[in-house]
Design a protein around this motif. Structure first.
Motif, PDB file in Angstrom:
ATOM      1  N   VAL A  69       0.743  -1.353   0.015  1.00 50.06           N
ATOM      2  CA  VAL A  69      -0.014   0.029  -0.004  1.00 50.06           C
ATOM      3  C   VAL A  69       0.812   1.194  -0.079  1.00 50.06           C
ATOM      4  O   VAL A  69       0.623   2.154  -0.901  1.00 50.06           O
ATOM      5  N   SER A 106      -1.860   4.689  -6.757  1.00 51.74           N
ATOM      6  CA  SER A 106      -3.066   4.545  -6.145  1.00 51.74           C
ATOM      7  C   SER A 106      -3.847   5.734  -6.041  1.00 51.74           C
ATOM      8  O   SER A 106      -3.554   6.907  -5.539  1.00 51.74           O
ATOM      9  N   LYS A 164      -6.396   3.543  -2.076  1.00 50.47           N
ATOM     10  CA  LYS A 164      -5.712   3.399  -0.679  1.00 50.47           C
ATOM     11  C   LYS A 164      -6.301   3.229   0.586  1.00 50.47           C
ATOM     12  O   LYS A 164      -6.049   2.514   1.334  1.00 50.47           O
ATOM     13  N   GLY A 178      -6.995  -0.397   0.356  1.00 47.46           N
ATOM     14  CA  GLY A 178      -5.609  -1.060   0.799  1.00 47.46           C
ATOM     15  C   GLY A 178      -5.757  -1.031   2.248  1.00 47.46           C
ATOM     16  O   GLY A 178      -5.297  -2.087   3.065  1.00 47.46           O
ATOM     17  N   TRP A 179      -5.940  -0.082   2.842  1.00 48.16           N
ATOM     18  CA  TRP A 179      -5.915   0.098   4.397  1.00 48.16           C
ATOM     19  C   TRP A 179      -6.802  -0.569   5.128  1.00 48.16           C
ATOM     20  O   TRP A 179      -6.594  -1.277   6.032  1.00 48.16           O
TER      21      TRP A 179
END
Length: 85
Positions: A44, A58, A63, A66-67
């Motif tokens: 990430v 991204s 993002k 992803g997190w």
């Protein structure tokens, strides 16, 4: 075939050290569960850097997803550690 010889060697080694192959699969799955969030953090972070990724970096939504995945995987890793203790 070289792959079948290598696989047989691994199985033979597991027998000599007394580790059940099924338990080895379980241990490797647990290790993967613990390592995956760490790897995902780097993915990430790197994928969101414009200096590295250029126009393929991204987006904020990517993002955030992803997190979120990192958080879920971390929760699963912690739950796995607690379950095996």
């Amino acid at each position: 075939d070289i792959n079948s010889k290598f696989d047989s060697g691994e199985t033979l080694l597991l027998n000599f050290i007394g580790l059940d192959p099924i338990h080895a699969l379980i241990y490797s799955a647990i290790l993967n569960c613990i390592v995956a969030p760490v790897v995902l953090v780097f993915i990430v972070l790197l994928s969101s850097k414009k200096e590295i990724m250029g126009r393929h970096a991204s987006t904020p939504v990517q993002k955030a997803i992803g997190w979120l995945v990192v958080a879920i995987m971390s929760f699963v890793a912690i739950a796995t550690i607690i379950a095996i203790l």
